[in-house]
Design a protein around this motif. Structure first.
Motif, PDB file in Angstrom:
ATOM      1  N   TYR A  98       0.823  -1.210   0.000  1.00  0.00           N
ATOM      2  CA  TYR A  98       0.000   0.000   0.000  1.00  0.00           C
ATOM      3  C   TYR A  98       0.857   1.260   0.000  1.00  0.00           C
ATOM      4  O   TYR A  98       0.351   2.354   0.242  1.00  0.00           O
ATOM      5  CB  TYR A  98      -0.937   0.006   1.209  1.00  0.00           C
ATOM      6  CG  TYR A  98      -2.025  -1.032   1.123  1.00  0.00           C
ATOM      7  CD1 TYR A  98      -2.906  -1.057   0.046  1.00  0.00           C
ATOM      8  CD2 TYR A  98      -2.165  -2.001   2.099  1.00  0.00           C
ATOM      9  CE1 TYR A  98      -3.898  -2.017  -0.044  1.00  0.00           C
ATOM     10  CE2 TYR A  98      -3.158  -2.973   2.025  1.00  0.00           C
ATOM     11  CZ  TYR A  98      -4.027  -2.971   0.943  1.00  0.00           C
ATOM     12  OH  TYR A  98      -5.001  -3.926   0.861  1.00  0.00           O
ATOM     13  N   SER A  99       2.142   1.099  -0.226  1.00  0.00           N
ATOM     14  CA  SER A  99       3.027   2.258  -0.282  1.00  0.00           C
ATOM     15  C   SER A  99       2.751   3.039  -1.557  1.00  0.00           C
ATOM     16  O   SER A  99       3.031   2.564  -2.660  1.00  0.00           O
ATOM     17  CB  SER A  99       4.496   1.809  -0.250  1.00  0.00           C
ATOM     18  OG  SER A  99       4.782   1.126   0.947  1.00  0.00           O
ATOM     19  N   ALA A 100       2.195   4.204  -1.396  1.00  0.00           N
ATOM     20  CA  ALA A 100       1.831   5.023  -2.556  1.00  0.00           C
ATOM     21  C   ALA A 100       1.889   6.489  -2.177  1.00  0.00           C
ATOM     22  O   ALA A 100       1.584   6.851  -1.031  1.00  0.00           O
ATOM     23  CB  ALA A 100       0.434   4.662  -3.053  1.00  0.00           C
ATOM     24  N   PRO A 101       2.287   7.346  -3.099  1.00  0.00           N
ATOM     25  CA  PRO A 101       2.305   8.781  -2.801  1.00  0.00           C
ATOM     26  C   PRO A 101       0.900   9.340  -2.691  1.00  0.00           C
ATOM     27  O   PRO A 101      -0.024   8.846  -3.336  1.00  0.00           O
ATOM     28  CB  PRO A 101       3.045   9.374  -4.007  1.00  0.00           C
ATOM     29  CG  PRO A 101       2.799   8.411  -5.119  1.00  0.00           C
ATOM     30  CD  PRO A 101       2.729   7.057  -4.480  1.00  0.00           C
ATOM     31  N   TRP A 102       0.747  10.352  -1.879  1.00  0.00           N
ATOM     32  CA  TRP A 102      -0.544  11.022  -1.800  1.00  0.00           C
ATOM     33  C   TRP A 102      -0.795  11.858  -3.049  1.00  0.00           C
ATOM     34  O   TRP A 102      -1.938  12.084  -3.434  1.00  0.00           O
ATOM     35  CB  TRP A 102      -0.604  11.899  -0.550  1.00  0.00           C
ATOM     36  CG  TRP A 102      -0.753  11.090   0.705  1.00  0.00           C
ATOM     37  CD1 TRP A 102      -0.639   9.732   0.827  1.00  0.00           C
ATOM     38  CD2 TRP A 102      -1.061  11.587   2.004  1.00  0.00           C
ATOM     39  NE1 TRP A 102      -0.849   9.354   2.127  1.00  0.00           N
ATOM     40  CE2 TRP A 102      -1.113  10.464   2.882  1.00  0.00           C
ATOM     41  CE3 TRP A 102      -1.297  12.853   2.527  1.00  0.00           C
ATOM     42  CZ2 TRP A 102      -1.386  10.591   4.241  1.00  0.00           C
ATOM     43  CZ3 TRP A 102      -1.571  12.974   3.879  1.00  0.00           C
ATOM     44  CH2 TRP A 102      -1.624  11.866   4.725  1.00  0.00           C
ATOM     45  N   ALA A 103       0.268  12.327  -3.662  1.00  0.00           N
ATOM     46  CA  ALA A 103       0.139  13.112  -4.897  1.00  0.00           C
ATOM     47  C   ALA A 103      -0.114  12.179  -6.069  1.00  0.00           C
ATOM     48  O   ALA A 103       0.654  11.254  -6.312  1.00  0.00           O
ATOM     49  CB  ALA A 103       1.405  13.925  -5.136  1.00  0.00           C
ATOM     50  N   GLY A 104      -1.194  12.404  -6.771  1.00  0.00           N
ATOM     51  CA  GLY A 104      -1.521  11.562  -7.911  1.00  0.00           C
ATOM     52  C   GLY A 104      -2.579  12.207  -8.778  1.00  0.00           C
ATOM     53  O   GLY A 104      -3.170  13.236  -8.408  1.00  0.00           O
ATOM     54  N   PRO A 105      -2.847  11.645  -9.940  1.00  0.00           N
ATOM     55  CA  PRO A 105      -3.863  12.201 -10.835  1.00  0.00           C
ATOM     56  C   PRO A 105      -5.224  12.282 -10.139  1.00  0.00           C
ATOM     57  O   PRO A 105      -5.654  11.336  -9.480  1.00  0.00           O
ATOM     58  CB  PRO A 105      -3.900  11.188 -11.993  1.00  0.00           C
ATOM     59  CG  PRO A 105      -2.608  10.455 -11.916  1.00  0.00           C
ATOM     60  CD  PRO A 105      -2.231  10.418 -10.474  1.00  0.00           C
ATOM     61  N   GLY A 106      -5.847  13.413 -10.253  1.00  0.00           N
ATOM     62  CA  GLY A 106      -7.174  13.570  -9.668  1.00  0.00           C
ATOM     63  C   GLY A 106      -7.186  13.955  -8.205  1.00  0.00           C
ATOM     64  O   GLY A 106      -8.253  14.277  -7.662  1.00  0.00           O
ATOM     65  N   VAL A 107      -6.041  13.950  -7.544  1.00  0.00           N
ATOM     66  CA  VAL A 107      -6.010  14.258  -6.114  1.00  0.00           C
ATOM     67  C   VAL A 107      -6.465  15.692  -5.810  1.00  0.00           C
ATOM     68  O   VAL A 107      -7.198  15.904  -4.832  1.00  0.00           O
ATOM     69  CB  VAL A 107      -4.616  13.979  -5.526  1.00  0.00           C
ATOM     70  CG1 VAL A 107      -4.456  14.604  -4.143  1.00  0.00           C
ATOM     71  CG2 VAL A 107      -4.387  12.471  -5.445  1.00  0.00           C
TER      72      VAL A 107
END
Length: 419
Positions: free
Chosen positions: A51-60
Motif C-alpha cells: 500500500y506504499s503510494a504517494p498522496w500526490a496523484g492524478p485527480g487528487v
C-alpha cells in the motif's frame, strides 16, 4: 567511524542499529526522555509495502476538494501564512501526474518491499516481539468506482511482483470475519497477504534496548540547537548539553529536519501532515479485525494489536499544532464502528495525534548531502515504520561504502533540482 544520529524515532533507531551492526560507534541524540515518543508512538500499526503510494496523484486536487466537504473528512486544511507550506503544496501539485505517480510509487514500493524483507530477517535473527502479526492487510472499497480505481495500483504491484488478491464481498468476509455483519457496506477489496502489523512504539523501544546492548549510546532529554559547519563539513552539534562531535552525522528528525539544515543552505522539502489515532481495548474478539482493514472512503486503517485495536488516519495540514480536535476523533470513531460495531471500547479509547514528515513526492530522503559527512534519513510520511528497517540498512551501507541491495540513487535529496 564515530556517528551521531539525530532523532530517536523508529527511523533514527533503525539507522543506529544497522550502523552499529556495520561496526560503527553510534550515539543517538533525542529530545524526549525515551525513544519512539513522537510520530512512532501511536501510528496506525501497519507494515504495508503493497500500500506504499504517494498522496500526490492524478485527480487528487479534485478529490481533496470533495474530501474537505465530507461530514467525516479524511483531509483537513488550515490555510496559514507559512511560505514553507505553500512551497510544499506547489511541489506536491507538480507530482499529481500519472508519470510522477508511477515513478514515485515505484520508488516507494521498491524500498518498502526491501524493508519488509529486512524486518523479517531482523525478527528471525533477534526474536524481537512487538504485538506483530503476519496475516496480510485488506483494503475495503465501499463503491464500485473505488474498486475499479485500484487498477493503477495493481499494475505497480504486478510490476514489482507483490502478491495480491482482488476479493469480492464474500472474499472480504472470509479474510476478515469481523466484517460479516457489515458486509453490505462494501463491494470488494484488495488484499495483500505479504503485509504485516504491529506496535511501532514497542518495536522502537525494544530495538533501542537491543541497540544499547550492542554498544549504541542514547542521549535522551537532549535538545538540539544547531549544526555547526566549516569548509563543507559538519563539525558538531550544539545542544543544551554542550557541543557533540563525530566523524559523520545522520539527520532523522522527521518533520523537524528542515529547520535544522535551513541555515546550512539545504532546502529539505518536508512538511508535517498531522495524523490521529484511537487505541481501544477489544471487547468482542470475534467482531474485531484479524489484521488491518483499510477503509478507502475515509483513508483510515483499523489494526489488531494484541488485545487492542488501533484506528489511525486523517491528514490535517495545520503546521506544527498538536491540538486534539474532536471532529477528527469523530471520523475515526465512525469508521471503526461502521465496519466493526461492538468490537472494542471506542468511548474509552485513548486519542493521540502525531506529525508525519511528508515529502511532496511521498518518497523519503535517504543518503548524502552537499556536506560530505552529513547524511539524511527522513521524510517517510505515513510509512516511517514500513520503510524504517530498509532505510536504516540502505543508509548504513552507503555510509560504510558498501553498495546497497536495492537501487538507491533516486532516493537522495538531489532529486530536487533546487537543493
Amino acid at each position: 567511524m564515530k556517528v551521531i544520529v539525530l532523532g530517536g524515532g523508529v527511523v533514527g533507531v533503525t539507522s543506529a542499529w544497522y550502523l552499529a551492526q556495520a561496526g560503527h560507534e553510534v550515539t543517538v541524540v533525542e529530545r524526549q526522555p525515551e525513544s519512539g515518543m513522537e510520530t512512532s508512538f501511536a501510528n496506525a500499526g501497519q507494515v504495508s509495502p503493497g500500500y506504499s503510494a504517494p498522496w500526490a496523484g492524478p485527480g487528487v486536487p479534485l478529490k481533496s476538494i470533495k474530501w474537505l466537504m465530507m461530514a467525516y473528512r479524511p483531509f483537513v486544511f488550515w490555510p496559514m501564512p507559512d511560505p514553507h507550506l505553500w512551497t510544499w503544496l506547489v511541489q506536491m501539485l507538480e507530482n499529481c501526474t500519472s508519470a510522477a505517480y508511477d515513478r514515485n510509487k515505484g520508488r516507494m514500493v521498491r524500498l518498502a518491499e526491501y524493508s519488509r524483507d529486512v524486518m523479517m530477517d531482523l525478527r528471525a535473527n533477534t526474536g524481537i516481539k512487538y504485538d506483530d502479526r503476519q496475516q496480510g492487510t485488506l483494503q475495503v472499497f465501499r463503491t464500485q468506482k473505488q474498486l475499479d480505481g485500484a487498477a493503477q495500483d495493481i499494475a505497480v504491484l504486478k510490476q514489482y511482483q507483490v502478491p495480491y488478491e482482488v476479493l469480492d464481498r464474500a472474499g472480504c468476509v472470509q479474510a476478515e470475519p469481523g466484517l460479516g455483519e457489515t458486509a453490505n457496506k462494501i463491494v470488494g477489496g484488495l488484499r495483500l497477504p505479504g503485509d504485516e502489523t504491529g506496535d511501532a512504539f514497542k518495536f522502537t523501544q525494544r530495538l533501542a534496548a537491543m541497540a544499547e546492548e550492542a554498544g549504541v549510546t542514547f542521549m535522551y532529554n537532549t535538545r538540539i540547537k544547531q549544526l555547526l559547519s566549516e569548509g563543507g563539513r559538519i563539525t558538531g552539534v550544539d545542544t543544551n548539553k554542550g557541543v557533540l562531535s563525530a566523524e559523520s552525522y545522520v539527520l532523522s528528525l522527521g518533520s523537524f529536519s528542515p529547520a535544522l539544515v535551513r541555515s546550512l543552505g539545504i532546502k529539505l522539502p518536508i512538511y508535517p501532515v498531522k495524523g490521529y489515532s484511537l487505541t481501544a481495548d477489544i471487547t468482542n474478539a470475534d467482531h474485531a479485525p484479524v489484521s488491518t482493514v483499510m477503509d478507502e472512503t475515509f483513508k483510515i486503517g483499523i489494526t489488531r494489536l494484541g488485545d487492542r485495536v488501533r484506528v489511525g488516519g486523517t491528514a490535517e495540514l495545520a503546521g506544527f499544532s498538536r491540538r486534539l480536535r474532536a471532529p477528527r476523533r469523530a471520523t475515526l470513531e465512525h469508521s471503526v464502528t461502521d465496519l466493526f460495531p461492538d468490537c472494542c471500547d471506542v468511548p474509552g479509547a485513548s486519542f493521540w495525534t502525531g506529525l508525519r514528515p511528508m515529502t511532496p513526492d511521498g518518497t523519503p530522503v535517504i543518503g548524502r548531502t552537499g556536506f560530505e559527512n552529513l547524511f539524511l534519513n527522513t521524510g517517510h510520511g505515513t510509512l516511517g515504520w514500513t520503510m524504517a528497517c530498509g532505510s536504516g540498512r540502505v543508509l548504513a551501507d552507503i555510509m560504510s561504502d558498501k553498495k546497497p541491495d536495492i537501487a538507491y540513487e533516486d532516493l537522495n535529496i538531489f532529486r530536487y533540482s533546487h537543493s
